[in-house]
Design an enzyme around this catalytic site. Structure first.
Site, mmCIF file in Angstrom:
data_model
loop_
_atom_site.group_PDB
_atom_site.id
_atom_site.type_symbol
_atom_site.label_atom_id
_atom_site.label_comp_id
_atom_site.label_asym_id
_atom_site.label_seq_id
_atom_site.Cartn_x
_atom_site.Cartn_y
_atom_site.Cartn_z
ATOM 1 N N CYS A 20 43.970 13.506 17.642
ATOM 2 C CA CYS A 20 44.124 12.077 17.570
ATOM 3 C C CYS A 20 45.772 12.045 17.259
ATOM 4 O O CYS A 20 46.629 12.665 17.167
ATOM 5 C CB CYS A 20 43.415 11.677 16.127
ATOM 6 S SG CYS A 20 41.622 11.851 16.123
ATOM 7 N N ASP A 380 48.341 24.400 37.408
ATOM 8 C CA ASP A 380 47.794 23.698 36.150
ATOM 9 C C ASP A 380 48.301 24.242 34.874
ATOM 10 O O ASP A 380 48.690 25.424 34.826
ATOM 11 C CB ASP A 380 46.257 23.424 36.161
ATOM 12 C CG ASP A 380 45.865 22.358 35.514
ATOM 13 O OD1 ASP A 380 46.465 21.510 34.975
ATOM 14 O OD2 ASP A 380 44.493 22.004 35.464
ATOM 15 N N CYS A 417 38.096 26.569 19.559
ATOM 16 C CA CYS A 417 38.942 25.882 18.471
ATOM 17 C C CYS A 417 38.308 25.007 17.534
ATOM 18 O O CYS A 417 37.767 24.106 17.824
ATOM 19 C CB CYS A 417 40.042 25.176 19.272
ATOM 20 S SG CYS A 417 41.098 24.404 18.188
#
Ligand SMILES: O=P(O)(O)OC[C@H]1O[C@H](OP(=O)(O)OP(=O)(O)O)[C@H](O)[C@@H]1O
Ligand SMILES: NC(=O)CC[C@H](N)C(=O)O
Ligand code: SF4
Ligand SMILES: [Mg+2]
Length: 520
Positions: A20, A380, A417
């Site tokens: 966040c 990428d 994770c």
């Protein structure tokens, strides 16, 4: 929830999601007297952190130790927060949040900032990270099923205040050493503004000053959007307290528990390229990773059709610096035939795989003339589930690309994770469950290679010990819960050695670099 038990998402899938964004603004005199709109500045900061989460956004404000108001809602910043409501929100101090849920559902109760009123004390909390263990609240009555880990923290703080803690700061300092996991918090009690990082500094947080205000933000570009200059990063295990008289630093954790272990993927993917972390440009670290990749995994030479044109291209947005570095170091032409559809958020951040696939499939518009008949080096920044590359490879093939060689500017993700990123089980991870050649075939590319960890760390340039690399190595800086039946060693495949390619060729198509390499 008992102490030591993992805080897992309420949907039962043990599926943490992304990082966040948090901000805080505290006006000091004379801005305080002029009431210059701390909420409006928080809004600017949140808009600059939109890439860190778009499921909800919120701002809570206070003054003189009291709540003045809160604006919050589901969706990205511009949908969640009506500008007129934000501008009407007065106060001396504000905290803000953009969310991507890592624990708990998407319901209104989990939208942040989370507020509590305990007697005469009001506080608001914004959290970036994911807790893996916390004490059990004595009265978890406000913790409905599906409550987030951040709600648990708010409840624990409220209980400490109700239980007679001498101040909000005291309640905070008593609680913090009992939390395990990743957390950068920005909090306010309506009087002071608090910015803190967990003892490992897993998630970023920086301090800024400008326009007669102290400012906190997850990333440095957000400081600029809030008219503040970068002062410094909040240290791991540090609580910075800002009030009208200035700032001070508090260290609530045992010194032996404190170390620098920032999430390495903040450099690889999460953070904005125009920011700095550990005093290093995120853009340039990505560029250097791409340049190293060009040396480590060059494009195999096509000796049968040497006349075929070559193009190095990024998967926008995050891979652009790495692809530029690859092209510059290899001397191969660079182009951007994939144009990002700006209406689509980051595909990795979608809450469910179906939505990720939909976002990935419609994320790019392709300019077919730029790829038709060419040998493509597709760069990428990371390959996690393979959702993005699978969709793009199909697009490139359909447009007539002759070959697609995939180069990833970070090592294979092989462990989950639990510290704030949207990967909770080994089954989701391409490199945890398949061999490299199986991934190559499944993605439909002609060759595939990754950048080894030591070279990625060289590209970043900070000491290797200063990072969490858990998803790459299985070595996490805090004790993390294991998912039954999914131990890494059960599913690991041998680490990749060299380029996995269908075309066996020992010479490479690299030429001398023709571009100037940027300096730090
Ligand atoms: O292998 P996957 O599971 O697809 O995950 C990896 C991809 O997800 C991210 O892109 P995203 O679209 O989220 O963000 P970006 O626009 O910043 O590149 C990342 O940059 C990779 O492209
Ligand atoms: N991505 C985050 O940092 C999320 C914070 C918190 N764990 C939540 O789910 O709301
Ligand atoms: S496990 Fe990986 S993604 Fe998670 S915090 Fe550590 S380095 Fe970051
Ligand atoms: Mg991407």
């Amino acid at each position: 929830m008992p102490s030591g038990q993992g805080l897992v998402p309420s949907d039962g899938h043990a599926r943490p999601r992304d990082a966040c964004g948090v901000v805080g603004v505290l006006a000091t005199a004379p801005a305080r007297a002029a009431d210059t709109g701390v909420a409006a500045r928080a809004y600017q900061g949140l808009a600059a952190l939109q890439h860190r989460g778009d499921q909800s956004a919120g701002i809570a404000a206070g003054a003189a130790g009291r709540r003045t108001g809160r604006v919050a809602g589901p969706g990205p910043v511009r949908e969640a927060l009506a500008r007129a409501d934000v501008d009407a929100l007065r106060g001396d101090v504000a905290v803000g949040h953009v969310r991507y849920a890592t624990a708990g559902g998407l319901g209104t109760a989990n939208i942040q900032p989370i507020e509590r009123q305990v007697g005469g004390v009001w506080f608001a909390l914004a959290h970036n990270g994911n807790l893996v263990a916390a004490p059990q609240p004595a009265d978890g009555s406000d913790l409905e099923p599906g409550a987030s880990d951040s709600l648990t923290v708010a409840t624990l703080l409220a209980e400490a205040l109700a239980g007679g803690a001498s101040s909000f700061e005291q309640a905070l300092c008593d609680l913090l050493p009992k939390l395990t996991g990743a957390y950068s918090f920005v909090l306010t009690d309506g009087r002071s503004l608090y910015g803190l990082r967990d003892p490992k500094g897993l998630r970023p947080l920086c301090l800024g000053r400008g326009g007669d205000a102290w400012v906190f933000a997850s990333e440095t570009p957000a400081l600029m959007e809030m008219d503040a200059d970068f002062v410094r990063e909040v240290e791991p295990g540090e609580l910075v307290v800002a009030d009208a008289s200035g700032i001070r630093s508090v260290r609530p954790f045992p010194p032996e528990s404190v170390e620098h272990r920032l999430c390495l993927f903040e450099f690889v993917y999460f953070s904005r390229p125009d920011g700095d972390l550990y005093d290093r440009s995120v853009y340039l670290t990505r560029w250097r990773a791409g340049a190293a990749l060009a040396v480590h995994a060059p494009l195999p030479l096509d000796e049968t059709r040497p006349e075929r044109e070559v193009l190095v291209l990024p998967l926008p947005d995050s891979a652009i610096p790495a692809a530029e570095g690859y092209a510059a170091r290899s001397g191969l032409p660079y182009g951007e035939p994939l144009v990002r559809n700006r209406e689509h958020g980051r595909s990795f951040l979608a809450a469910a795989q179906g939505e990720r696939e939909r976002r990935a499939a419609s994320k790019f518009r392709l300019i077919p003339e730029l790829v038709r008949g060419k040998r493509l080096v597709v760069v990428d920044d990371s390959l996690v589930r393979g959702t993005t590359t699978r969709a793009v490879t199909a697009q490139l093939r359909a447009a007539g690309a002759a070959e697609v060689h995939l180069r990833i500017a970070s090592p294979p993700w092989r462990w989950p994770c639990p510290l704030g990123i949207d990967v909770g089980s080994h089954g989701e991870l391409a490199a945890a469950t398949s061999t490299l050649s199986a991934i190559r075939d499944e993605l439909g590319v002609d060759s595939l290679n990754y950048l080894p960890l030591d070279q990625l760390l060289d590209a970043v340039g900070a000491p290797a010990g200063q990072f969490c690399t858990g998803c790459l190595t299985g070595d996490y800086p805090v004790r993390v819960p294991t998912v039954p039946g999914q131990r890494p060693d059960d599913v690991l495949v041998p680490a990749p050695a060299g380029c996995v390619s269908r075309t066996v060729a020992h010479r490479t198509a690299n030429h001398r670099s023709i571009r100037k390499e940027p300096q730090r």
